[in-house]
Design a protein around this motif. Structure first.
Motif, short mmCIF file in Angstrom:
data_model
loop_
_atom_site.label_atom_id
_atom_site.label_comp_id
_atom_site.label_asym_id
_atom_site.label_seq_id
_atom_site.Cartn_x
_atom_site.Cartn_y
_atom_site.Cartn_z
N ALA A 184 0.81 -1.23 0.00
CA ALA A 184 0.00 0.00 0.00
C ALA A 184 0.84 1.27 0.00
O ALA A 184 0.33 2.36 -0.29
N GLU A 185 2.13 1.14 0.29
CA GLU A 185 3.01 2.30 0.43
C GLU A 185 2.98 3.24 -0.79
O GLU A 185 2.89 4.47 -0.63
N PRO A 186 3.05 2.70 -2.04
CA PRO A 186 3.04 3.60 -3.20
C PRO A 186 1.73 4.40 -3.36
O PRO A 186 1.67 5.34 -4.14
N TRP A 187 0.69 4.01 -2.63
CA TRP A 187 -0.60 4.70 -2.74
C TRP A 187 -0.67 5.95 -1.86
O TRP A 187 -1.63 6.70 -1.92
N ARG A 188 0.34 6.15 -0.99
CA ARG A 188 0.37 7.38 -0.20
C ARG A 188 0.36 8.60 -1.12
O ARG A 188 0.97 8.53 -2.18
N PRO A 189 -0.24 9.71 -0.78
CA PRO A 189 -1.00 10.00 0.44
C PRO A 189 -2.51 9.75 0.27
O PRO A 189 -3.32 10.44 0.88
N THR A 192 -6.54 5.99 1.85
CA THR A 192 -7.98 5.90 2.15
C THR A 192 -8.78 5.61 0.89
O THR A 192 -9.68 4.77 0.88
N ILE A 193 -8.44 6.33 -0.16
CA ILE A 193 -9.19 6.18 -1.42
C ILE A 193 -8.91 4.80 -2.01
O ILE A 193 -9.82 4.13 -2.53
N ALA A 194 -7.66 4.33 -1.91
CA ALA A 194 -7.34 2.96 -2.36
C ALA A 194 -8.16 1.94 -1.58
O ALA A 194 -8.69 0.97 -2.14
N ALA A 195 -8.29 2.16 -0.27
CA ALA A 195 -9.09 1.25 0.57
C ALA A 195 -10.54 1.23 0.10
O ALA A 195 -11.18 0.17 0.02
#
Length: 212
Positions: A184-189, A192-195
């Motif tokens: 999930a790290e590359p999805w920062r910041p 939440t939206i990825a979740a």
């Protein structure tokens, strides 16, 4: 820095994640954009989130509905005025009776000032909420995501999210939390939206109906 999502930027953030991750892109292509799951800020939402701990959303919503039928708007004073027997009739377990009253007491005594949370960082909110008996990281994550609309939470205490991540990425069933966080790290910041995209896939695949 406090970063939030809203109707103005939610789909833009979904698009940014689609460019970063082919699996998230495939979910949006198949099922469309996820709903922007939000809740009102305040005490009532925290009570609902406590009810959701360790049970299905349907069971939690049934308890919440029963509570609303009995007392109307859920306030700290009304919770403190209820007996344990009355709370039990609204499907509160013995533990959750304690948690609800602890939260109500913290708000009444101004130990928690929920209206000020929108000015606090995610970690400041976490420190305050987790100081209350019965409120842990999962409950805090859910409140930060849905009520405060913060963009960068990824609650691995959430079984549906974990299962959707494993399905989407075809991961080993016993993958560690550390490994999932690194995925999930590359999805920062915008984790939440990825979740929310992953929840969307989970719900659509299983044809789950969500009550509000």
């Amino acid at each position: 820095m406090i970063q939030t999502f809203s109707e103005d930027n939610f789909q833009t953030y979904c698009d940014l994640l689609s460019k970063k991750d082919k699996h998230l892109k495939a979910i949006i292509k198949e099922y469309g954009y996820p709903p922007m799951w939000t809740r009102k800020q305040g005490f009532e939402t925290l009570i609902l989130t406590i009810l959701e701990q360790q049970v299905s959303l349907a069971a939690a919503f049934a308890a919440y509905k029963k509570l609303k039928e009995r007392i109307g708007v859920v306030t700290p004073a009304k919770i403190l005025a209820m007996s344990n027997e009355e709370l039990r009739e609204c499907y509160f377990t013995r533990q959750k009776q304690v948690y609800a009253k602890e939260l109500a007491t913290a708000v009444t005594t101004k130990k928690l000032q929920l209206k000020k949370f929108s000015l606090l960082t995610d970690e400041e909110v976490r420190t305050q909420l987790t100081s209350i008996k019965g409120i842990g990281n999962w409950t805090t994550d859910v409140y930060l995501m849905h009520a405060l609309q913060r963009t960068d939470l990824f609650p691995l205490g959430d079984i549906a999210l974990v299962n959707s991540l494993k399905e989407t990425k075809q991961l080993h069933p016993h993958i560690s939390k550390e490994e999932m966080l690194s995925i999930a790290e590359p999805w920062r910041p915008y984790r939440t939206i990825a979740a929310m995209i992953l929840w969307h896939a989970y719900i659509k695949k299983r044809n789950i109906k969500i009550e509000h």
